[in-house]
Structures are given as structure tokens and as C-alpha cells.
Design an enzyme around this catalytic site. Structure first.
Site, PDB file in Angstrom:
ATOM      1  N   TYR A  62       0.909  -1.362   0.016  1.00 30.02           N
ATOM      2  CA  TYR A  62      -0.001  -0.013  -0.108  1.00 30.02           C
ATOM      3  C   TYR A  62       0.963   1.217   0.008  1.00 30.02           C
ATOM      4  O   TYR A  62       1.732   1.329   0.774  1.00 30.02           O
ATOM      5  CB  TYR A  62      -0.854  -0.046   1.088  1.00 30.02           C
ATOM      6  CG  TYR A  62      -2.135  -0.919   1.190  1.00 30.02           C
ATOM      7  CD1 TYR A  62      -2.521  -1.478  -0.175  1.00 30.02           C
ATOM      8  CD2 TYR A  62      -2.904  -0.935   2.225  1.00 30.02           C
ATOM      9  CE1 TYR A  62      -3.610  -2.345  -0.017  1.00 30.02           C
ATOM     10  CE2 TYR A  62      -4.093  -1.766   2.114  1.00 30.02           C
ATOM     11  CZ  TYR A  62      -4.256  -2.333   1.021  1.00 30.02           C
ATOM     12  OH  TYR A  62      -5.409  -3.230   1.107  1.00 30.02           O
ATOM     13  N   GLN A 185     -11.395 -11.537   3.463  1.00 29.72           N
ATOM     14  CA  GLN A 185     -11.624 -10.274   3.042  1.00 29.72           C
ATOM     15  C   GLN A 185     -12.100 -10.242   1.513  1.00 29.72           C
ATOM     16  O   GLN A 185     -11.393 -10.605   0.881  1.00 29.72           O
ATOM     17  CB  GLN A 185     -10.271  -9.202   3.260  1.00 29.72           C
ATOM     18  CG  GLN A 185     -10.433  -7.846   2.987  1.00 29.72           C
ATOM     19  CD  GLN A 185      -9.429  -7.088   3.254  1.00 29.72           C
ATOM     20  OE1 GLN A 185      -9.133  -6.061   2.879  1.00 29.72           O
ATOM     21  NE2 GLN A 185      -8.931  -7.104   4.752  1.00 29.72           N
ATOM     22  N   SER A 237      -6.433  16.310 -10.385  1.00 25.68           N
ATOM     23  CA  SER A 237      -6.467  16.954  -9.127  1.00 25.68           C
ATOM     24  C   SER A 237      -6.632  15.778  -7.984  1.00 25.68           C
ATOM     25  O   SER A 237      -6.965  14.670  -8.497  1.00 25.68           O
ATOM     26  CB  SER A 237      -7.653  17.918  -8.734  1.00 25.68           C
ATOM     27  OG  SER A 237      -9.053  17.102  -8.690  1.00 25.68           O
TER      28      SER A 237
END
Length: 354
Positions: A62, A185, A237
Site C-alpha cells: 500500500y 476479506q 487533481s
């Protein structure tokens, strides 16, 4: 039925106590084009823990490792009070074929790297992150069991894998006396309910706690998307990058926008936000242990935690269950039909309880 972060739930067939909402930390770090820089990540971590939260979710890759490194810093003073979950199998070094995958070399190297990055001696919960279709299940299970015996991980879990493989693994672990899987998960939310066909019933039968990720369908269920986002090209953005990412994944569709509209309607009836309604639906699900919430700012996390206080009427819950419902398909639909009930049970009545 309201909840609190310090009203804990048992994780699967284990005795491990976890909060009903897990703090997802894929947003800890800005390497992926959106997310939270260190100070904002620290504020979110402190907010979650101060409310009684103890279940922290990350993965070895991550934000290119920043998530684990930041957690290693943040958990320095309260490590033992927290349940740290991380994952392995994604490539740690592109170009190195053995730096990813489910095999033993990847498993052991990834765990050692995570231990260093998390600044800890042990990992509470380790997920196999993504099924690779190549590694024998016995190799995976034996490797996980060896790590449990060494004390480097306490519990094993799995994510993003076929139900038949997970049930096969659990059976092998039981028969050989290896450490069982305690958590599953999966992507699960009001818009993505494919897990209801096999994965969730399998988890219930085999003793795995269900820990849904992307509980708000990548943010689409928050009400921030409209029909303009079906075809729009977004500027680069922080916010629009995520919108473009969702569009590329195909998560912004007419169907999901319709579901999001129903969520907004119920949120207005309850004077709550759509995000709180989407999360509360999972919190009230009898087969769900703890959805993983991921925020980019403390205010967003604060709003997500408000889901703990949401109560539905029976009518509202029925509407939510219906709007995102899926066809279960064969054999589930056939086995649930009135015809099969008649030919297999006649007038037999059995009270079922969970």
C-alpha cells in the site's frame, strides 16, 4: 441497534476481539496520487484509536510501503493493544518474479519486510492478498502454519480468492492440524454483492469472519458522483484522480448510480449522510464482522464513524436489500425454489436460527 468501536466482535472461529469497523490505511501516504500525508494520517489514526478502535488494516505494498512505515511509527506506544492486519502476494519489486505470489519464498520475505516496516516483532493477522492460481494450497498453508509456530504471525486469513479454494484450504488445515484461516476479506457493498452467491455462505460454514473492503464502492455510494461522471474526463487533481480511477475500473455505471440514489433517499429520511447509510447496512449484516473504512481526511473518517449510530426501520432495510440485490443463479436459485421445497420436504417445518 447502534454500535461503538469498543463493542468488539470475535473474528471468525478465533477468540480475537476486533472493532466493528476496521481502519483501512491504503490512504496513508500520497504515492498513489491521492491519500493523506503524514500529519493527516496521524490525526486519523489517533481519532480511530481514541474512540476505542483496535483493528488496523494495511498491506505490504500500500502506497509503495508508506502505509506500513507510517503505522510502524504511529503504533510505537500502543502496539500490543492493536490488531494489525497486513497482506502479501503483490509484487514488492517489479521485475523480480519471486517478490510476489503466494509461494513460500514470497511469503517469508514479505513477512520479514512487513515486520521491519511495521517496527514490530509479530503480525496479528496476515492475509493472502490475491489468489495466484499457481501455488499449491499445501505450500501456502504449511508456510502460514510455520509462521504461526514461529510467532511471527498470530492468525492467517485470505482475500480475493475463489470460494471453493478457500473451503478446500480450510478443510486441509483442519485435517492436518495446521493453523486455520480466520478471516475472509472481499469486496462487498450495496453495489457489489457477488459474495452472496458462494463466498459469504462459505465463510459462515467454515468459520471465517467476513471483512469487506471498498464498503462504499470506491466512494460511488457517497453521493458525490452523477451521470456526468459516466463519460467525463477529469482533471488531475487529488479528488478527480480517484474519480478517473473509478471510471477506469468500471465502477461508475447506471446501475450503481441508481443504487446510490436510493442510498441518498434513505440518508435524507434519517438525517444522515449517504456514506453512513452504506456503512451501516454492512454493520447490520449478520455475516459481516468489520467493514474496512478508508478516509483521506479526519473529517471524512469522523463522518464514516457516524455509521455506528445509524438505525434502520425494517422498511428501510428491506429497500436497501432489494435495490442492490442480485440473481443468485444456479444452483442457489433452484435449491431455494418452492418446487424443490415441496419435493424434498413437503409440509415439513423446521425453525432455523443463527
Amino acid at each position: 441497534m447502534s454500535h461503538t468501536l469498543d463493542t468488539y466482535r470475535l473474528l471468525g472461529r478465533s477468540g480475537l476481539r476486533v472493532s466493528p469497523l476496521a481502519l483501512g490505511t491504503a490512504t496513508f501516504g500520497t504515492e498513489w496520487g491521492w491519500g493523506a500525508e503524514r500529519n493527516e494520517a496521524r490525526k486519523m489514526f489517533d481519532l480511530y484509536v481514541e474512540r476505542g478502535g483496535n483493528f488496523i488494516d494495511t498491506a505490504n505494498t500500500y502506497t509503495n510501503g508508506s502505509s506500513e512505515r507510517l503505522l510502524g511509527e504511529f503504533t510505537r506506544d500502543n502496539r500490543e493493544s492493536l490488531v494489525l492486519a497486513t497482506k502479501y502476494t503483490t509484487l514488492r519489486r517489479p521485475g523480480d518474479p519471486n517478490s510476489g505470489g503466494a509461494h513460500r519464498k514470497s511469503l517469508f520475505a514479505s513477512v520479514e519486510a512487513s515486520l521491519r516496516q511495521l517496527n514490530t516483532d509479530y503480525i496479528d493477522l496476515l492475509y493472502l492478498h490475491v489468489w495466484d492460481f499457481r501455488t499449491p494450497v499445501e505450500e501456502i498453508l504449511r508456510g502460514l502454519d510455520d509462521l504461526v509456530r514461529q510467532g511471527k504471525i498470530l492468525y492467517a486469513a485470505i482475500s480475493n480468492a475463489p470460494a471453493w479454494q478457500v473451503s478446500r484450504m480450510q478443510t486441509i488445515a483442519d485435517l492436518r492440524g495446521w493453523s486455520p484461516l480466520v478471516a475472509l476479506q472481499i469486496e462487498y457493498n450495496l453495489a457489489e454483492r457477488g459474495g452472496e452467491r458462494d463466498l459469504i455462505p462459505m465463510a459462515r460454514e467454515m468459520g471465517l469472519g467476513v471483512v469487506p473492503y471498498s464498503p462504499l464502492a470506491g466512494g460511488v455510494l457517497t453521493g458525490k458522483y452523477s451521470h456526468d461522471d459516466l463519460t467525463a474526463t477529469h482533471a488531475a487533481s487529488a479528488d478527480s484522480t480517484r474519480k478517473s480511477f473509478n471510471a477506469a475500473l468500471g465502477t461508475v455505471t447506471e446501475r450503481i448510480l441508481t443504487i446510490a440514489g436510493a442510498v441518498r433517499e434513505i440518508a435524507a429520511e434519517l438525517d444522515r449522510t449517504p456514506a453512513q447509510v452504506g456503512l451501516a447496512w454492512l454493520l447490520h449484516h449478520p455475516d459481516v464482522t468489520a467493514p474496512v473504512i478508508g478516509a483521506r481526511a479526519p473529517a471524512q473518517l469522523e463522518d464514516n464513524l457516524g455509521a455506528l449510530e445509524v438505525d434502520f426501520t425494517a422498511s428501510q432495510l428491506a429497500r436497501l436489500n432489494t435495490i442492490g440485490g442480485i440473481e443468485l443463479g444456479y444452483p442457489h436459485a433452484m435449491l431455494a425454489s418452492d418446487h424443490i421445497r415441496r419435493v424434498t420436504g413437503g409440509d415439513l417445518r423446521i425453525e432455523t436460527r443463527r
